[in-house]
Scaffold this motif. Structure first.
Motif, PDB file in Angstrom:
ATOM      1  N   VAL A  73       0.644  -1.226   0.450  1.00  8.23           N
ATOM      2  CA  VAL A  73       0.444  -0.013   0.191  1.00  8.23           C
ATOM      3  C   VAL A  73       0.594   1.145   0.066  1.00  8.23           C
ATOM      4  N   LEU A  74       2.018   0.871   1.156  1.00  7.37           N
ATOM      5  CA  LEU A  74       3.015   2.575   0.738  1.00  7.37           C
ATOM      6  C   LEU A  74       3.499   2.475  -0.912  1.00  7.37           C
ATOM      7  N   CYS A  75       3.706   1.395  -0.705  1.00  4.72           N
ATOM      8  CA  CYS A  75       4.050   1.915  -2.151  1.00  4.72           C
ATOM      9  C   CYS A  75       2.714   2.325  -3.435  1.00  4.72           C
ATOM     10  N   VAL A  76       2.601   1.473  -3.725  1.00  2.00           N
ATOM     11  CA  VAL A  76       1.296   1.940  -4.799  1.00  2.00           C
ATOM     12  C   VAL A  76       1.320   3.463  -4.286  1.00  2.00           C
ATOM     13  N   VAL A  77       1.134   3.750  -2.900  1.00  8.13           N
ATOM     14  CA  VAL A  77       0.592   5.556  -2.690  1.00  8.13           C
ATOM     15  C   VAL A  77       1.995   6.768  -3.356  1.00  8.13           C
TER      16      VAL A  77
END
Length: 85
Positions: free
Chosen positions: A8-12
Protein backbone atom coordinates in the motif's frame (compact mmCIF):
# COMPACT_ATOMS: atom_id res chain seq x y z
CA UNK A 1 0.26 -8.14 6.94
CA UNK A 2 3.63 -6.44 6.66
CA UNK A 3 3.78 -7.18 2.93
CA UNK A 4 0.34 -5.65 2.42
CA UNK A 5 1.33 -2.49 4.30
CA UNK A 6 4.53 -2.19 2.26
CA UNK A 7 2.50 -2.71 -0.93
CA UNK A 8 0.00 0.00 0.00
CA UNK A 9 2.84 2.38 0.83
CA UNK A 10 4.50 1.67 -2.54
CA UNK A 11 1.24 2.22 -4.43
CA UNK A 12 0.63 5.52 -2.62
CA UNK A 13 4.17 6.70 -3.33
CA UNK A 14 3.92 5.63 -6.98
CA UNK A 15 0.52 7.20 -7.63
CA UNK A 16 1.44 10.36 -5.75
CA UNK A 17 4.46 10.78 -8.00
CA UNK A 18 6.85 11.11 -5.05
CA UNK A 19 9.03 8.12 -5.96
CA UNK A 20 10.09 6.73 -9.32
CA UNK A 21 10.89 3.05 -8.83
CA UNK A 22 12.20 2.35 -12.34
CA UNK A 23 12.60 4.10 -15.69
CA UNK A 24 10.34 1.62 -17.49
CA UNK A 25 6.70 1.92 -16.47
CA UNK A 26 6.03 -1.83 -16.62
CA UNK A 27 8.93 -2.69 -14.30
CA UNK A 28 7.93 0.13 -11.98
CA UNK A 29 4.50 -1.45 -11.52
CA UNK A 30 6.04 -4.91 -11.11
CA UNK A 31 8.18 -3.55 -8.28
CA UNK A 32 5.24 -1.72 -6.71
CA UNK A 33 2.86 -4.71 -6.85
CA UNK A 34 5.38 -7.40 -5.83
CA UNK A 35 4.68 -7.08 -2.06
CA UNK A 36 1.07 -8.11 -2.74
CA UNK A 37 2.28 -11.23 -4.54
CA UNK A 38 4.60 -11.99 -1.62
CA UNK A 39 1.69 -11.58 0.81
CA UNK A 40 -0.43 -14.01 -1.22
CA UNK A 41 2.44 -16.52 -1.31
CA UNK A 42 2.95 -16.18 2.46
CA UNK A 43 -0.75 -16.73 3.21
CA UNK A 44 -0.87 -19.75 0.88
CA UNK A 45 2.17 -21.27 2.60
CA UNK A 46 0.83 -20.52 6.10
CA UNK A 47 -2.49 -22.21 5.29
CA UNK A 48 -0.88 -25.19 3.56
CA UNK A 49 1.63 -25.82 6.35
CA UNK A 50 -1.01 -25.60 9.09
CA UNK A 51 0.56 -22.57 10.77
CA UNK A 52 -2.70 -20.64 10.75
CA UNK A 53 -4.64 -23.52 12.29
CA UNK A 54 -2.01 -24.13 14.99
CA UNK A 55 -2.07 -20.46 16.02
CA UNK A 56 -5.87 -20.46 16.13
CA UNK A 57 -5.91 -23.61 18.29
CA UNK A 58 -3.26 -22.18 20.63
CA UNK A 59 -5.26 -18.98 21.05
CA UNK A 60 -8.41 -20.96 21.78
CA UNK A 61 -6.59 -23.10 24.38
CA UNK A 62 -5.27 -19.98 26.12
CA UNK A 63 -8.76 -18.48 26.23
CA UNK A 64 -10.21 -21.71 27.65
CA UNK A 65 -7.54 -21.87 30.37
CA UNK A 66 -8.11 -18.23 31.33
CA UNK A 67 -11.87 -18.73 31.43
CA UNK A 68 -11.51 -21.88 33.57
CA UNK A 69 -9.17 -20.09 35.98
CA UNK A 70 -11.61 -17.18 36.26
CA UNK A 71 -14.50 -19.54 36.98
CA UNK A 72 -12.49 -21.43 39.61
CA UNK A 73 -11.59 -18.13 41.30
CA UNK A 74 -15.25 -17.12 41.29
CA UNK A 75 -16.12 -20.38 43.04
CA UNK A 76 -13.34 -19.81 45.58
CA UNK A 77 -11.61 -23.07 44.70
CA UNK A 78 -8.45 -21.74 43.18
CA UNK A 79 -6.20 -18.83 44.05
CA UNK A 80 -3.17 -18.19 41.80
CA UNK A 81 -0.84 -17.35 44.71
CA UNK A 82 -1.75 -20.35 46.88
CA UNK A 83 -0.96 -24.00 46.51
CA UNK A 84 -3.78 -26.51 46.32
CA UNK A 85 -4.19 -28.93 49.21
Amino acid sequence: MVFVLIGVLCVVLRLGGWVQFHQDDLWAWVIVLSPFALAAAWWAWADASGLTQRKAMQSMDERKAARREQQMEALGQFRPGKKKR
